[in-house]
Design a protein around this motif. Structure first.
Motif, PDB file in Angstrom:
ATOM      1  N   VAL A 145       0.836  -1.201   0.000  1.00  0.00           N
ATOM      2  CA  VAL A 145       0.000   0.000   0.000  1.00  0.00           C
ATOM      3  C   VAL A 145       0.868   1.248   0.000  1.00  0.00           C
ATOM      4  O   VAL A 145       0.601   2.217  -0.728  1.00  0.00           O
ATOM      5  CB  VAL A 145      -0.972  -0.008   1.202  1.00  0.00           C
ATOM      6  N   SER A 146       1.908   1.235   0.798  1.00  0.00           N
ATOM      7  CA  SER A 146       2.823   2.372   0.856  1.00  0.00           C
ATOM      8  C   SER A 146       3.449   2.651  -0.510  1.00  0.00           C
ATOM      9  O   SER A 146       3.539   3.802  -0.939  1.00  0.00           O
ATOM     10  CB  SER A 146       3.906   2.112   1.896  1.00  0.00           C
ATOM     11  N   LEU A 147       3.879   1.609  -1.175  1.00  0.00           N
ATOM     12  CA  LEU A 147       4.471   1.777  -2.506  1.00  0.00           C
ATOM     13  C   LEU A 147       3.453   2.335  -3.494  1.00  0.00           C
ATOM     14  O   LEU A 147       3.775   3.215  -4.301  1.00  0.00           O
ATOM     15  CB  LEU A 147       5.044   0.449  -3.008  1.00  0.00           C
ATOM     16  N   LEU A 148       2.218   1.835  -3.434  1.00  0.00           N
ATOM     17  CA  LEU A 148       1.173   2.330  -4.323  1.00  0.00           C
ATOM     18  C   LEU A 148       0.888   3.809  -4.059  1.00  0.00           C
ATOM     19  O   LEU A 148       0.704   4.592  -4.994  1.00  0.00           O
ATOM     20  CB  LEU A 148      -0.106   1.505  -4.158  1.00  0.00           C
ATOM     21  N   GLU A 149       0.860   4.197  -2.789  1.00  0.00           N
ATOM     22  CA  GLU A 149       0.622   5.592  -2.444  1.00  0.00           C
ATOM     23  C   GLU A 149       1.740   6.495  -2.954  1.00  0.00           C
ATOM     24  O   GLU A 149       1.509   7.673  -3.237  1.00  0.00           O
ATOM     25  CB  GLU A 149       0.484   5.743  -0.926  1.00  0.00           C
ATOM     26  N   GLN A 150       2.940   5.962  -3.076  1.00  0.00           N
ATOM     27  CA  GLN A 150       4.081   6.725  -3.568  1.00  0.00           C
ATOM     28  C   GLN A 150       4.152   6.712  -5.095  1.00  0.00           C
ATOM     29  O   GLN A 150       5.061   7.273  -5.681  1.00  0.00           O
ATOM     30  CB  GLN A 150       5.378   6.150  -2.998  1.00  0.00           C
ATOM     31  N   GLY A 151       3.185   6.042  -5.740  1.00  0.00           N
ATOM     32  CA  GLY A 151       3.154   5.981  -7.188  1.00  0.00           C
ATOM     33  C   GLY A 151       4.084   4.945  -7.781  1.00  0.00           C
ATOM     34  O   GLY A 151       4.337   4.946  -8.981  1.00  0.00           O
ATOM     35  N   GLU A 152       4.607   4.071  -6.940  1.00  0.00           N
ATOM     36  CA  GLU A 152       5.500   3.017  -7.423  1.00  0.00           C
ATOM     37  C   GLU A 152       4.701   1.759  -7.737  1.00  0.00           C
ATOM     38  O   GLU A 152       3.567   1.594  -7.298  1.00  0.00           O
ATOM     39  CB  GLU A 152       6.575   2.726  -6.378  1.00  0.00           C
ATOM     40  N   GLU A 153       5.312   0.884  -8.492  1.00  0.00           N
ATOM     41  CA  GLU A 153       4.684  -0.378  -8.851  1.00  0.00           C
ATOM     42  C   GLU A 153       5.283  -1.483  -7.990  1.00  0.00           C
ATOM     43  O   GLU A 153       6.431  -1.885  -8.199  1.00  0.00           O
ATOM     44  CB  GLU A 153       4.902  -0.671 -10.328  1.00  0.00           C
ATOM     45  N   PRO A 154       4.539  -1.976  -6.999  1.00  0.00           N
ATOM     46  CA  PRO A 154       5.101  -2.930  -6.042  1.00  0.00           C
ATOM     47  C   PRO A 154       5.530  -4.254  -6.669  1.00  0.00           C
ATOM     48  O   PRO A 154       6.417  -4.914  -6.156  1.00  0.00           O
ATOM     49  CB  PRO A 154       3.973  -3.142  -5.036  1.00  0.00           C
TER      50      PRO A 154
END
Length: 71
Positions: A47-56
């Motif tokens: 979720v944190s990665l998604l919020e940062q716009g990254e692709e987990p």
């Protein structure tokens, strides 16, 4: 409060001596709780990665490896 990656070693508990005193049902319960906690930790990381716009799904093994016991 400083934000950052939470590693398994940051939240793990050394349980080696107590483990020997547990019966089979207690060990199963402990194992299930630890696996649930691990899954929750990974979910928070995703979720944190998604919020940062990254692709987990593109994150390298180094991040996942930091979350595993013994690292």
């Amino acid at each position: 409060m400083t934000e950052g990656l939470v590693l398994f070693k940051d939240v793990s508990v050394d349980f080696s001596q107590e483990w020997e005193c547990l019966d089979s049902d207690q060990r199963d319960l402990y194992r299930n709780v630890i696996l649930e906690n691990y899954n929750n930790l990974v979910s928070v990381d995703v979720v944190s990665l998604l919020e940062q716009g990254e692709e987990p799904w593109m994150v390298g093994r180094e991040v996942a490896g930091d979350l595993l016991p013994g690292k």
